[in-house]
Motif scaffolding. Structure first.
Motif, PDB file in Angstrom:
ATOM      1  N   ASN B  60       0.803  -1.214   0.000  1.00  0.00           N
ATOM      2  CA  ASN B  60       0.000   0.000   0.000  1.00  0.00           C
ATOM      3  C   ASN B  60       0.832   1.257   0.000  1.00  0.00           C
ATOM      4  N   SER B  61       2.118   1.108  -0.324  1.00  0.00           N
ATOM      5  CA  SER B  61       2.866   2.326  -0.613  1.00  0.00           C
ATOM      6  C   SER B  61       3.851   2.066  -1.736  1.00  0.00           C
ATOM      7  N   GLU B 101       0.547   5.992  -1.006  1.00  0.00           N
ATOM      8  CA  GLU B 101       1.515   6.865  -0.359  1.00  0.00           C
ATOM      9  C   GLU B 101       2.880   6.570  -0.986  1.00  0.00           C
ATOM     10  N   PHE B 102       3.736   7.566  -0.976  1.00  0.00           N
ATOM     11  CA  PHE B 102       5.065   7.386  -1.556  1.00  0.00           C
ATOM     12  C   PHE B 102       6.125   7.445  -0.461  1.00  0.00           C
ATOM     13  N   GLN B 103       7.111   6.571  -0.588  1.00  0.00           N
ATOM     14  CA  GLN B 103       8.252   6.617   0.326  1.00  0.00           C
ATOM     15  C   GLN B 103       9.507   6.665  -0.545  1.00  0.00           C
ATOM     16  N   PHE B 105      13.598   6.653  -0.866  1.00  0.00           N
ATOM     17  CA  PHE B 105      14.870   6.282  -0.254  1.00  0.00           C
ATOM     18  C   PHE B 105      15.992   7.028  -0.973  1.00  0.00           C
ATOM     19  N   ARG B 126       5.286  15.514  -0.738  1.00  0.00           N
ATOM     20  CA  ARG B 126       4.157  14.622  -0.480  1.00  0.00           C
ATOM     21  C   ARG B 126       4.644  13.186  -0.431  1.00  0.00           C
ATOM     22  N   TYR B 127       5.799  12.997   0.193  1.00  0.00           N
ATOM     23  CA  TYR B 127       6.319  11.642   0.326  1.00  0.00           C
ATOM     24  C   TYR B 127       7.066  11.523   1.643  1.00  0.00           C
ATOM     25  N   TYR B 128       7.221  10.301   2.110  1.00  0.00           N
ATOM     26  CA  TYR B 128       8.026  10.043   3.296  1.00  0.00           C
ATOM     27  C   TYR B 128       9.473   9.894   2.853  1.00  0.00           C
ATOM     28  N   ALA B 129      10.361  10.618   3.506  1.00  0.00           N
ATOM     29  CA  ALA B 129      11.761  10.643   3.070  1.00  0.00           C
ATOM     30  C   ALA B 129      12.642   9.853   4.026  1.00  0.00           C
ATOM     31  N   VAL B 130      13.581   9.164   3.439  1.00  0.00           N
ATOM     32  CA  VAL B 130      14.462   8.269   4.168  1.00  0.00           C
ATOM     33  C   VAL B 130      15.858   8.352   3.553  1.00  0.00           C
TER      34      VAL B 130
END
Lengths: 370, 370
Positions: B60-61, B101-103, B105, B126-130
């Protein structure tokens, strides 16, 4: 989906002192290391007894997050412990061939020294390492993407100082102090309210990020249930630091107005308060709540020196931001002296740490919640 | 599973210059930014035409990796482009409610300035950053955990200088030069062999990490098919830098022996060479291979100044590590002058950039390969 700007607005960042210098967090966190060691057994037990390996059925790697990881090395010991215990769980269930790959998300505020964290990653680690910048009071991971959350000595930090305690017109104005001990009743109430709000943000975000059935283990410095704020040695130590700052102000070393507007955003909770927050939130079951054995620290240096060094490693960033670098040596020396002159400290002051194991409620087979 | 120590041993790290000072990569990567812009249209087209949104069915991402991201800001433009194009793809297929959702890396070598990268993350993302520290020539992600890999101007960096070119007893010893142009035939052969080996490591690692059906888009600075190494302006520019270093050596500014043992670990490939590597590896299909339109750079400063500044931002770390900080100003000034005195440069030298779209072969419904 959580846009980044929503979460970054309401959070202030108080990173531990980076690098590896004499006053760095890395070299002055033996107490926190002691906590990690004391928690080790409880953590392993929680994984052995509570980890449901079926939550991995539709995933082929095990995602672990350490929230408020700072710069290491404590986070590496904790993570190593979790990985080993999880592997053992698979093996003990005859699932040797199913032992997953591990990916560890090291999280802390954006200004945390991630460069140092990355450089210190253990060479022989058996997991994929990732750094995640951002406040854990907001969303930092996609929906249902984490199987295990760990956080040690981090959630006592509030997202920010309660606004009213720096508002001169408020009855909660905290003039001449930097924490809520010996303050007007309203100050402690404001801290409590901030804690309640923050913990709901924390649990709400984690409820979205952790898969159904996933575990969250929190190690928290706190005060015993039923004890007042004034019997917490954490609170007492901030009172000493505040008093040292006021001494400096009286000598003209810092402006008194600055001290008035400076407050430490830490709340010393009891396990009952944490339980109440979890129950209000409703997404997690409390699997266990246990006090950690007392942590004794290396006594080759004097207790007061060690205590002052730890206080400095944890608070230096915050103090420097407000008062500048110049006052640090004098302030923490003064703090050490005050601590030495406070024989009541270890008689009346109580610090306990507790370890809380939570499970994300929901059907373990339906992994993707909305 | 890939233990960290295996991959960290054989790789050397050459981070771009961190921070945001006048010589930083962040402020001297407009050319690379031009490449990102030129690639934008091709990248969007690749996503529109080639992205199979069914690869997300059991997730789901949407996990995106940018390999060799450096410190920004170019990586942020590229990632933003990918996220928007992917969203548009979902929407254009009537899957508005399924937009994941976007993640993201962000990967680079461990010594990369991740602190700066994290501080520069766009506020409105609009994304989760790692952040992911480590060489992309080894495994950096769990099995089948990435849906889309992007890498711009990174895979021309070899994992290390070929050993034989610094071996005095080898016919490939590269005395008096720092790259393979105008060197004995054996030097270029050694670079080619290193490229072949590295690219196989790269593709092998990615084949494990990318889900079946997932895409990998590589933007590569290279030389036209069928052209010799000596017609690549990248190679020509390293020859000028080597010649500037030898001038310094003659003046006693650096030791000639040090120059002999210094080589730039960059290989300027042709698209045919990349295709051959992909075919040898066997895990990816080549979906498209296109040259980028020529990138023109801001001409408010002189071309030679800009060129020298870009060369410095990219090479300073490498040079400093070997020769110390003192020589940097003189060396890159000398380089600029040599460049100005080389009228042949733009007549004979050719740089092309190409964009290659690869798809992980395999059944898109069977996501977890071993």
């Amino acid at each position: 989906m959580a846009p980044a700007e929503e979460t970054s607005k309401f959070c202030e960042a108080y990173p531990m002192k980076g690098g590896d210098g004499p006053n760095s967090y890395a070299n002055n966190s033996t107490y926190q290391r002691g906590v990690v060691d004391a928690a080790k057994e409880l953590l392993s037990k929680a994984i052995a007894e509570k980890l449901d390996i079926d939550i991995l059925l539709s995933s082929n790697s095990f995602q672990i997050a350490d929230l408020g990881c700072s710069v290491g090395p404590n986070t590496f010991f904790a993570v190593q412990n979790i990985v080993e215990a999880a592997k053992f769980k698979f093996q003990s269930q005859g699932q040797d061939s199913q032992v997953p790959e591990f990916q560890v998300f090291f999280n802390d505020h954006t200004p945390n020294d991630f460069n140092m964290l990355f450089k210190s990653l253990p060479q022989n680690r058996r997991y994929y390492a990732v750094g995640v910048p951002g406040s854990f009071y907001g969303r930092i991971f996609p929906n249902a993407s984490i199987h295990f959350v760990h956080s040690s000595y981090a959630i006592q930090w509030l997202s920010s100082v309660p606004k009213v305690v720096v508002d001169k017109t408020s009855p909660a104005w905290n003039k001449g102090r930097i924490h809520y001990l010996n303050s007007p009743e309203e100050v402690a109430r404001a801290y409590e309210a901030q804690y309640t709000e923050d913990m709901e943000c924390f649990l709400h975000a984690r409820a979205q990020e952790i898969v159904y059935g996933g575990l969250m283990v929190l190690t928290v410095p706190g005060r015993p249930n039923g004890s007042s704020h004034s019997h917490s040695s954490i609170n007492m130590s901030f009172q000493l630091l505040g008093s040292a700052l006021m001494d400096l102000a009286r000598k003209g070393g810092v402006s008194e107005e600055k001290v008035d507007s400076f407050n430490i955003p830490i709340y010393c909770m009891s396990s009952q308060e944490l339980e109440a927050a979890v129950e209000r939130n409703g997404s997690f079951s409390i699997e266990s709540m246990e006090n950690l054995p007392h942590v004794s620290v290396d006594d080759t240096v004097s207790k007061s020196q060690l205590f002052a060094a730890h206080m400095r490693a944890g608070m230096e960033g915050l103090v420097k931001q407000k008062f500048g670098e110049e006052i640090l040596d004098e302030l923490f020396d003064l703090f050490r002296k005050k601590f030495e002159e406070a024989p009541f400290f270890f008689e009346t002051g109580k610090t306990i740490s507790f370890l809380c194991v939570l499970r994300r409620k929901g059907n373990g087979l339906c992994l993707y919640h909305n």
